[in-house]
Design an enzyme around this catalytic site. Structure first.
Site, mmCIF file in Angstrom:
data_model
loop_
_atom_site.group_PDB
_atom_site.id
_atom_site.type_symbol
_atom_site.label_atom_id
_atom_site.label_comp_id
_atom_site.label_asym_id
_atom_site.label_seq_id
_atom_site.Cartn_x
_atom_site.Cartn_y
_atom_site.Cartn_z
ATOM 1 N N HIS A 130 0.915 -1.289 -0.083
ATOM 2 C CA HIS A 130 0.060 -0.034 0.071
ATOM 3 C C HIS A 130 0.912 1.291 0.031
ATOM 4 O O HIS A 130 2.066 1.178 0.602
ATOM 5 C CB HIS A 130 -0.773 -0.183 1.371
ATOM 6 C CG HIS A 130 -1.995 0.735 1.554
ATOM 7 N ND1 HIS A 130 -1.522 2.207 1.738
ATOM 8 C CD2 HIS A 130 -3.162 1.108 1.109
ATOM 9 C CE1 HIS A 130 -2.752 2.850 1.851
ATOM 10 N NE2 HIS A 130 -3.514 2.447 1.351
ATOM 11 N N ASP A 207 3.534 -4.277 7.882
ATOM 12 C CA ASP A 207 2.205 -3.473 8.015
ATOM 13 C C ASP A 207 1.178 -4.411 7.957
ATOM 14 O O ASP A 207 0.835 -5.158 7.050
ATOM 15 C CB ASP A 207 2.312 -2.766 6.423
ATOM 16 C CG ASP A 207 0.925 -1.986 6.209
ATOM 17 O OD1 ASP A 207 -0.047 -2.281 6.872
ATOM 18 O OD2 ASP A 207 0.786 -1.501 5.175
ATOM 19 N N GLN A 210 -4.351 -4.994 7.196
ATOM 20 C CA GLN A 210 -5.202 -5.826 6.732
ATOM 21 C C GLN A 210 -4.897 -7.532 7.429
ATOM 22 O O GLN A 210 -5.544 -8.319 6.885
ATOM 23 C CB GLN A 210 -4.974 -6.134 5.313
ATOM 24 C CG GLN A 210 -5.248 -4.960 4.320
ATOM 25 C CD GLN A 210 -6.584 -4.214 4.509
ATOM 26 O OE1 GLN A 210 -7.595 -5.074 4.950
ATOM 27 N NE2 GLN A 210 -6.796 -2.980 4.015
ATOM 28 N N LYS A 233 -10.007 -0.436 10.594
ATOM 29 C CA LYS A 233 -10.225 -1.522 9.966
ATOM 30 C C LYS A 233 -10.326 -2.888 10.657
ATOM 31 O O LYS A 233 -10.566 -3.841 10.135
ATOM 32 C CB LYS A 233 -8.824 -2.102 8.979
ATOM 33 C CG LYS A 233 -8.746 -0.933 8.113
ATOM 34 C CD LYS A 233 -7.574 -1.158 7.145
ATOM 35 C CE LYS A 233 -6.886 -0.015 6.249
ATOM 36 N NZ LYS A 233 -7.813 0.555 5.277
ATOM 37 N N CYS A 371 -4.697 2.443 -3.428
ATOM 38 C CA CYS A 371 -3.499 2.905 -2.914
ATOM 39 C C CYS A 371 -2.672 2.131 -3.164
ATOM 40 O O CYS A 371 -1.608 2.104 -2.155
ATOM 41 C CB CYS A 371 -3.873 3.473 -1.489
ATOM 42 S SG CYS A 371 -4.885 4.653 -1.285
#
Ligand code: 7TS
Length: 413
Positions: A130, A207, A210, A233, A371
């Site tokens: 991302h 990261d 997700q 999220k 993104c």
């Protein structure tokens, strides 16, 4: 009937009732929300926790002797403890509250990397990232003269691991890598990747934007140096997020921002910084949001992340099979290990047009580059339609998605 005997969709019906927003109609149709990768919806427990704070306990934290300030502080710090437990951090000092994944990554780029890297050093990322895990590294490379290196992916959207291993050279200062791709749904074999990097003494930032909403995360088991994620999220409020970081790193890093709360003592000559994690939390935080995030953690733990992961795996498989059955569909992102996200194109219909037609039928998906423009370039496209699920979705949602796609196809042919 025990939970184990329930069919996936009937389990989800129980959970779905907890999300007031999902019971509305949009454009004359019951809402089908398939955009949880952009932002998850909030259960009533989260909305109520935030409202309770604003109605009963609102005051600033860490700085008042009065009752409201103490209540606010207890609730805020209580949320930090819940998050520590949720990701199994060794200590609450390793849980820094931020505004989201984006800020968490920028914090590491500017505070961990910037003072220590220069020409000759490399920052290694991957082709799946991302923009939030690309641009902060480009900035720090521009600022320091370090080089940004990108590990490639194959046509399925999987990292080419042999090539990644070859890129883990002595001059790499940090590896910054997504756990789950937001555009493709690829689940990286993150534990093995971290192990390879650690063998070479290369710190790893994950990261996890997700990852956290869809699977149990144990940062000690992963053995990562940093793990970044966003509250919104994982079914909490926007404007909240977390940077997990090893205590030794945080101790050695200069503050990211200066201001109130991150100090013990200030004079015009010098400042003594506060202890961890407050050294990295300048200014009044998003108190209500963090309290809501704590409620989201409670909610997720009341279901259990393993149950969520199992349920979503079945639903994701169902969605992918259903999409594959639609004539004219091209799936983008077909990795062997995937979670919660499927990108696709339908004939040569522009993804934005597709998204609009679906919205008219009450079906919310995300369209565009997500993104992740380099991912799109890798596939030679400008964007995709993306359906992303959470545990409150069910097979009816997928069936409605398919029906809406068939209708779109009729309109365009
Ligand atoms: N990293 C990943 C993997 C993401 O999916 C996102 C947001 C971010 C970082 C940034 O998170 P933020 O909360 O700081 O903005 N992803 C998406 C998406 O897929 N659609 O909208 C936002």
């Amino acid at each position: 009937m025990s939970q184990a005997q329930l069919k996936p969709s009937s389990i989800s019906a129980e959970w779905r009732k907890d999300f007031p927003i999902l019971s509305q109609s949009v454009n004359g149709h019951p809402l089908v929300y398939l955009d949880s990768a952009a932002s998850g919806q909030q259960p009533a427990a989260v909305i109520d926790a935030v409202a309770h704070y604003h109605r009963e306990d609102h005051a600033n934290v860490h700085r008042g002797v009065h009752t409201l300030s103490q209540r606010a502080t207890d609730a805020f710090e209580g949320a930090r403890d819940k998050i520590r437990d949720f990701i199994n951090a060794a200590s609450r000092t390793e849980v820094v509250m931020t505004s989201g994944t984006t800020e968490s990554i920028n914090l590491v780029a500017q505070s961990f990397c910037r003072p220590r890297i220069g020409p000759g050093d490399k920052v290694l990322i991957t082709h799946l990232e991302h923009h939030a895990n690309i641009v902060p590294w480009q900035l720090v490379c521009e600022q320091t003269g370090a080089e940004l290196v990108v590990a490639p992916m194959d046509d399925q959207g999987q990292l080419e691991l042999e090539k990644l291993w070859a890129l883990l050279t002595d001059d790499v200062f940090i590896l910054a890598i997504g756990h789950v791709s937001n555009a493709l749904g690829t689940v990286n074999p993150i534990k093995g990747i971290i192990a390879e990097a650690r063998e070479r003494d290369i710190p790893v930032l994950v990261d996890g934007a997700q990852g956290v909403p869809h699977m149990a995360i144990d940062v000690q088991d992963l053995d990562c140096d940093f793990y970044a994620f966003s509250g919104h999220k994982m079914f909490g409020p926007t404007g909240t997020g977390v940077l997990y970081a090893r205590e030794a790193h945080l101790e050695s890093m200069p503050p990211y921002q200066g201001g109130g709360d991150m100090i013990l003592e200030v004079s015009f000559e010098s400042t003594v910084y506060n202890e961890l994690p407050y050294k990295f939390e300048a200014g009044t935080p998003n108190i209500g949001g963090v309290i809501g995030l704590g409620a989201a953690v409670d909610y997720l733990q009341s279901i259990g992340m393993q149950r969520i992961a199992d349920y979503e795996r079945d639903l994701h498989d169902y969605m992918v099979a259903a999409l594959e059955s639609v004539d004219g569909i091209r799936l983008i992102g077909t990795a062997a290990s995937k979670a919660s996200v499927q990108s696709f194109l339908l004939d040569d219909i522009h993804s934005h047009d597709l998204g609009t037609i679906l919205d008219h039928q009450g079906v919310a998906i995300r369209t565009g580059h997500h993104c992740a423009m380099p991912v799109m370039s890798r596939f030679g496209i400008s964007g995709t339609a993306r359906a992303s699920i959470a545990f409150y979705n069910n097979s009816d949602d997928v069936d409605r998605l398919i029906a809406a796609l068939l209708k779109a196809r009729q309109l365009f042919t």
